[in-house]
Design an enzyme around this catalytic site. Structure first.
Site, PDB file in Angstrom:
ATOM      1  N   ARG A  14       0.806  -1.226   0.000  1.00 11.48           N
ATOM      2  CA  ARG A  14       0.000   0.000   0.000  1.00 11.48           C
ATOM      3  C   ARG A  14       0.839   1.277   0.000  1.00 11.48           C
ATOM      4  O   ARG A  14       0.310   2.356  -0.228  1.00 11.48           O
ATOM      5  CB  ARG A  14      -0.948  -0.004   1.200  1.00 11.48           C
ATOM      6  CG  ARG A  14      -2.173  -0.891   0.985  1.00 11.48           C
ATOM      7  CD  ARG A  14      -3.109  -0.832   2.173  1.00 11.48           C
ATOM      8  NE  ARG A  14      -2.660  -1.687   3.265  1.00 11.48           N
ATOM      9  CZ  ARG A  14      -3.208  -1.709   4.469  1.00 11.48           C
ATOM     10  NH1 ARG A  14      -4.213  -0.889   4.754  1.00 11.48           N
ATOM     11  NH2 ARG A  14      -2.764  -2.531   5.403  1.00 11.48           N
ATOM     12  N   GLY A  78       2.956 -14.871   7.375  1.00 14.43           N
ATOM     13  CA  GLY A  78       2.400 -14.413   8.638  1.00 14.43           C
ATOM     14  C   GLY A  78       3.439 -14.197   9.722  1.00 14.43           C
ATOM     15  O   GLY A  78       4.600 -14.599   9.609  1.00 14.43           O
TER      16      GLY A  78
END
Length: 450
Positions: A14, A78
């Site tokens: 992002r 993760g």
């Protein structure tokens, strides 16, 4: 013993940047440098950075940090998977593991110290940092009782409607008993919405889990995009300005000025609006800076005044006056009480005390003695198209307006250069040097005839 692990493997999609997220700059340092700096005072026995996306670039940027170990996470599956990569490098380690995120740069050192102290005093398997937010959307919720004992952490996407009403969130900062954590890490499951291994799942597996609620929720602000980066910059800038105002610096319009972490100020400094301090800049006591200045890796003595000017990688002696609209470029050293006026540029030059370069001049690759007076429009022509050459001007010398000194050239002491002269040869001390074309006047000139 204490080990610190910083999670820095993510892509940071992002951010929409070619630069890895953890290398994005914040007040003169990268995000990951700030995170590492926040725990430096704890003097950890081991420091490990878990890298993945553009690992080589991240490692290269931090190569100068002594004692930092790099651990590769490939692929990135993760936070639990990231910490699993520590099982081999920390094999046989006995102590606590502090886990930090490389994109959470505002943590105060005292907060981490309190986290570690509580963890050890309670003998917990894990102690996590928490905060209460008015809008906890997107954060994992911490399920805890009144005594601070934690039963579970539930990621936002996995929360039930009732659990989403809980305002206590997980900041992603943990202190683990390493031996206990190492025993449960292999049991992590990816049976969740994202199909990832969550470090948060270990909380329910450990013997005891507690939390420390941070007083200022801004400390745990993470950065995922440029909007959040700007928000963190604003928080950090406010901290820096408040710190220096408490130390005796006056900001006329604080919100219009920005500082780097490496900036240092003496007392009774006045900073006018729209001034910016970058890198390792030192400003001596009694200076007046601005308005409209940029100082980067500059060192200013006491009582310096700078107005609408730029000073980079240069040393400025006490009592100097610079500007308006002057530029002091890298490699320059100004002695005490020099004056640079409007539209003056100095580059890779040494000026002794009381030198005056009042206006419209370029002094490059030059050495000027004490008390030299440089007339308007004087240029040191330092470049022959291939190499740079130096100009030396002795103490007490003066150049007239629009003089050009073609380097390499030396002027002795107390030399006077006539206005409009172009000099190409050395001049002895005490001489008058003239290098003009003879003036030609044609009277009664009618001009071109059509």
């Amino acid at each position: 013993m204490l080990a610190v692990a910083v999670l820095a493997a993510g892509k940071g999609t992002r951010m929409k940047s070619e630069l890895p997220k953890v290398l994005q700059p914040l007040a003169g340092a990268t995000l990951v440098e700030r995170v590492l700096g926040s725990c430096r005072h704890l003097a950890p026995d081991r420091q490990l950075l878990i890298v993945g996306h553009q690992a080589e670039r991240v490692e290269a940027s931090l190569a100068a940090l002594e004692g930092l170990e790099f651990v590769l996470q490939q692929p990135q599956n993760g936070t639990g998977h990231a910490v699993q990569q520590l099982l081999e490098p920390l094999q046989g380690f006995s102590g606590d593991l502090l886990v930090l995120n490389g994109d959470v740069p505002l943590l105060r050192p005292e907060t981490l110290e309190a986290l570690l102290e509580q963890h050890r005093s309670r003998g917990a398997g894990v102690t996590l940092l928490t905060a209460r937010l008015d809008d906890p959307s997107g954060y994992g919720r911490v399920m805890a009782d009144a005594s601070g004992r934690v039963s579970a952490i539930v990621e936002h996407r996995d929360c039930s409607p009732e659990q989403r009403l809980n305002p206590l969130i997980n900041a992603g900062i943990y202190c683990f008993n390493w031996a206990q954590l190492a025993a449960v890490l292999p049991r992590l499951s990816s049976d969740n919405d994202q199909g990832e291994l969550y470090l948060t799942d270990t909380v329910a597996m450990l013997e005891s889990a507690t939390h420390l609620e941070v007083a200022d929720a801004a400390e745990i602000n993470g950065i995922n995009d440029r909007i959040q980066l700007a928000q963190c910059e604003a928080v950090l800038q406010e901290r820096l300005r408040r710190h220096w105002m408490a130390e005796g610096v006056s900001f006329v319009d604080p919100s219009s000025c920005t500082l780097s972490e490496g900036s240092r100020f003496g007392r009774d400094v006045v900073v006018e609006p729209q001034c910016h301090f970058r890198g390792h800049t030192e400003v001596g006591s009694g200076c007046r800076i601005g308005p409209g200045c940029l100082l980067e890796n500059a060192r200013l003595g006491a009582g310096v005044e700078v107005l609408y000017s730029v000073v980079r990688d240069a040393v400025v002696g006490a009592g100097c006056s610079i500007g308006p609209y002057a530029q002091v470029r890298p490699g320059s050293n100004l002695g005490e009480r020099c004056h640079l006026g409007n539209f003056v540029e100095v580059k890779s030059s040494s000026l002794a005390s009381h030198v005056k370069v009042n206006h419209l001049s370029y002094i490059g690759d030059a050495d000027l003695g004490a008390g030299v007076n440089v007339g308007a429009g004087t240029i040191t022509a330092n470049y022959d198209g291939v190499r740079k050459h130096r100009t030396v001007i002795g103490a007490g010398s003066k150049t007239g307006a629009n003089s050009v000194l073609v380097a390499p050239i030396q002027l002795g002491e107390n030399v006077t250069v006539g206005a409009g002269s172009t000099l190409t040869r050395n001049v002895p001390s005490g001489a008058l040097a003239l290098g003009r074309a003879r003036q030609l006047v044609k009277e009664n000139w009618a001009g071109p005839q059509g």
